[in-house]
Design an enzyme around this catalytic site. Structure first.
Site, PDB file in Angstrom:
ATOM      1  CB  CYS A   2     -21.084   2.250 -13.394  1.00  0.00           C
ATOM      2  SG  CYS A   2     -19.558   1.969 -11.812  1.00  0.00           S
ATOM      3  NE  ARG A  58     -18.202   1.898  -6.881  1.00  0.00           N
ATOM      4  CZ  ARG A  58     -17.886   1.708  -5.321  1.00  0.00           C
ATOM      5  NH1 ARG A  58     -18.440   1.227  -4.749  1.00  0.00           N
ATOM      6  NH2 ARG A  58     -16.433   1.984  -5.302  1.00  0.00           N
ATOM      7  CG  LEU A  59     -18.119  -4.084 -11.797  1.00  0.00           C
ATOM      8  CD1 LEU A  59     -19.163  -5.125 -10.661  1.00  0.00           C
ATOM      9  CD2 LEU A  59     -18.110  -4.563 -12.624  1.00  0.00           C
ATOM     10  CB  ALA A  60     -17.684  -1.915  -6.045  1.00  0.00           C
ATOM     11  CB  VAL A  61     -13.636  -1.898  -9.802  1.00  0.00           C
ATOM     12  CG1 VAL A  61     -11.539  -2.288 -10.171  1.00  0.00           C
ATOM     13  CG2 VAL A  61     -14.243  -2.627 -10.986  1.00  0.00           C
ATOM     14  N   GLY A  87     -16.336   3.620 -16.017  1.00  0.00           N
ATOM     15  CA  GLY A  87     -14.506   3.308 -16.351  1.00  0.00           C
ATOM     16  C   GLY A  87     -13.634   3.271 -15.671  1.00  0.00           C
ATOM     17  CD  GLU A  88     -12.019   0.664 -13.319  1.00  0.00           C
ATOM     18  OE1 GLU A  88     -10.915   1.907 -12.686  1.00  0.00           O
ATOM     19  OE2 GLU A  88     -12.826   0.132 -12.079  1.00  0.00           O
ATOM     20  CB  SER A 387      -9.495  -8.773 -22.929  1.00  0.00           C
ATOM     21  OG  SER A 387      -9.896  -8.992 -24.299  1.00  0.00           O
ATOM     22  N   GLY A 388      -7.157  -9.781 -24.800  1.00  0.00           N
ATOM     23  CA  GLY A 388      -5.782  -9.158 -25.916  1.00  0.00           C
ATOM     24  C   GLY A 388      -6.198  -8.191 -26.802  1.00  0.00           C
TER      25      GLY A 388
END
Length: 625
Positions: A2, A58-61, A87-88, A387-388
């Site tokens: 977000c 918001r980016l809903a995850v 974040g997460e 991602s790496g």
């Protein structure tokens, strides 16, 4: 993921109706929040208190329906706290159980509510309990104070600007610049930060705007601002033998990848065919397969004509495409290739989008544009990507970890490699077109040396370590605190410009702390780069990928790319109106534009000049140099 923003004003009632103050406060907050729509395209909200204005996109995850923000908690009709969060938190299930046992009740499944309740239970020390990537602000209405918190590795950005009676904050600088008290002023030190290829934690190129340092908490009270570090790399004795170390790395990676597959929306992996992204993709594919969730979707970038134009060099010995396809076939991934051409990469509109995403010029040239366009393609099918990123900094994958001259240099060891690696051999220096007097004033080499010595003074050492072990600990520390932030910021900005959340398993603080203290002899036990990582994941990879030599993120080999850029600079110079012309050396500019000039030889300099031109105009920057 977000976008967050807001401000605190202790000497002003932001809810007052007289003199239209309420309308003014709300309109400013709305403008600040609107700058973050790209980071949060799904929903938006604001919360206005007497002394605090808080915005969220918001980016809903996780818990798409329930995790609405700003999120508040009340008791007996009285506001306790309000949170705007990006974040997460990957251990939110465990924390929720612990908080429930302590008497907290939850109304959503979101990790956002876990963070808010964790603050009520543990105060600012909640930060130490979180595993994840995050940047958030909590307004504590009980004590009228603001808390700004950033994750340990700085995966998620967070900026702030002190004011006469409080603070303005936001995920990105553009949200702060939407506030009337913040101006885009850049001085010589600001330009040095842009050009020197060494990010200084806590500092931005804009005067008066700071970033919350990774692993830090900023507390804003009426009495002033205080900063507390809650996490840092520490020197610890490594007691495991090689076999146990390899097994521990693998066990950590298994747990990390499993945790980071938590999503209520489509998820994928970014797959270049290198060791790092292949390891993440293979481990994720295994978890999904064992859970009956079907194949993992993977994405890579390629360029039109790359196979015909690719030439191996000391930086990139092999193209990515064949290896990405090999890994995808090996794990049964649903693989997708986003192919770009020179017109895509030189499109002024795309390059301007990159600059606006970064809020700054002088990034990674076509590597930024291609990443932006890759993520745009990914976003059409997925909302979350693994991602790496950061494995090279952690496990010693870059060539400067293994170059005696780079190791011994009294400077950040990556500087010469980055200049060469950005655009390939013969691309020239980024600052080659800048005015000679300006370059003397900037003294970029001197600035880097000063910042380098500051960084060295922070390095934690163990007593009795050999000179080589001490030096390699320093090189590791420099990469994990001064270089990885460049790439994490780039990945965050290019992904969030498309509303895509990118997760970075190699930034899990447990893995970072463990590998940082692993002796260099173990990190390079097979005489190669990333020995520990290769040994830990070899069983899930084809040998061709496990043994592949490091190849940096690709650049286009299409000769039309530098030629098109040079033509654009020629038009800008002919018009004679751009403020960037005052920063360029007229003789060098004329030489670059002269007939017969090889466009590749001035590629980086032209890229920087065009970036500066767009930035100075669009952001109305005041240069005080």
């Amino acid at each position: 993921m977000c976008g967050i923003t807001g401000w605190v004003a202790f000497d002003r009632d932001l809810t007052a109706d007289r003199n239209d103050q309420r309308e003014t406060a709300r309109s400013v907050l709305d403008a600040m929040t609107a700058t973050q729509i790209c980071r949060g395209p799904d929903a938006g909200g604001v919360h206005l208190e007497r002394h605090a204005a808080i915005g969220h996109r918001r980016l809903a995850v996780i818990d798409v329906e329930g995790g609405v923000q700003p999120m508040t908690v009340e008791h007996d009709g009285r506001l306790l706290a309000a949170l705007t969060y990006s974040g997460e938190v990957y251990n939110h299930d465990e924390l929720r159980a612990e908080l429930r046992a302590a008497g907290h009740r939850f109304r959503t499944r979101s990790d956002t509510e876990v963070v808010l309740r964790a603050y009520l239970e543990w105060g600012e020390h909640l930060a130490e309990r979180l595993n994840g990537m995050f940047a958030f602000a909590i307004w504590d209405a009980r004590h009228e104070e603001l808390l700004l918190v950033r994750d340990r590795m700085g995966v998620k950005p967070l900026h702030y600007h002190p004011t006469a009676d409080g603070v303005v904050f936001g995920s990105e600088v553009k949200s702060l610049l939407a506030h009337p008290s913040v101006r885009p002023v850049v001085d010589l030190d600001g330009l040095r930060e842009i050009l020197a290829f060494c990010r200084t934690p806590g500092i931005t190129p804009y005067r008066g705007i700071s970033e919350v340092r990774p692993g830090h908490v900023v507390r804003v009270r009426r009495e002033g601002i205080t900063v507390r570090r809650y996490w840092a790399l520490e020197a610890r004795e490594h007691t495991h033998n090689l076999d146990t170390t390899v097994a521990t790395v693998r066990a950590l990676l298994d747990d990390i990848v499993h945790r980071q597959l938590d999503s209520d929306v489509p998820l994928c992996s970014l797959l270049s065919g290198g060791l790092d992204s292949s390891a993440v993709t293979a481990l994720a594919a295994g978890v999904l397969s064992r859970g009956g969730a079907g194949p993992i979707r993977s994405f890579s970038v390629d360029f039109a004509g790359q196979s015909e134009n690719f030439h191996a060099d000391a930086i990139r010995s092999t193209p990515d495409g064949p290896y990405a396809r090999m890994l995808a076939e090996h794990v049964g991934a649903d693989h997708n290739v986003i192919e770009l051409d020179a017109a895509d990469l030189t499109d002024p509109a795309q390059r301007a989008t990159v600059l606006r995403a970064r809020d700054l010029p002088g990034g990674f040239a076509d590597m930024d544009v291609s990443l932006l366009l890759l993520f745009r393609g990914v976003r059409r099918q997925s909302t979350v990507a693994l991602s790496g990123e950061s494995a090279d900094e952690l496990f010693g994958g870059y060539p400067w970890f293994h170059d005696p001259d780079a190791i011994a240099a009294d400077d950040f060891p990556w500087v010469p490699y980055i200049e060469r690696g950005l655009a390939g051999p013969g691309a020239g220096m980024r600052e080659q077109l800048l005015d000679a007097d300006l370059l003397r004033k900037l003294d970029l080499a001197g600035y880097r040396r000063a910042r380098y010595r500051e960084a060295l003074a922070e390095v934690p050492h163990l007593p009795g370590a050999s000179p080589l072990e001490r030096r390699m600990r320093e090189v590791s520390y420099l990469n994990l605190t001064r270089f990885v932030c460049l790439l994490l910021d780039r990945k965050d900005r290019m992904s969030m410009a498309n509303g895509l959340e990118v997760r970075v398993p190699f930034c899990d603080h447990r893995l970072v702390q463990y590998v940082f203290n692993t002796p260099w002899a173990m990190k390079s036990f097979d005489g190669r780069e990333k020995s520990l990582l290769r040994a830990a994941v070899r069983d899930v990879l084809p040998d061709e990928i496990a043994d592949r030599v490091k190849s940096p993120y690709p650049v286009t080999a299409d000769p039309r790319y530098p030629a098109l850029l040079l033509a654009e600079l020629a038009e800008l110079a002919a018009e004679g109106k751009s403020p960037v012309l005052g920063l360029l050396d007229r003789r060098r500019l004329n030489d670059a534009l002269a007939p017969g000039t090889d466009p590749q030889s001035v590629r980086l300099g032209v890229d920087l000049a065009l970036d500066l031109a767009t930035w100075l105009t669009e952001y109305q920057v005041s240069l005080e140099i």
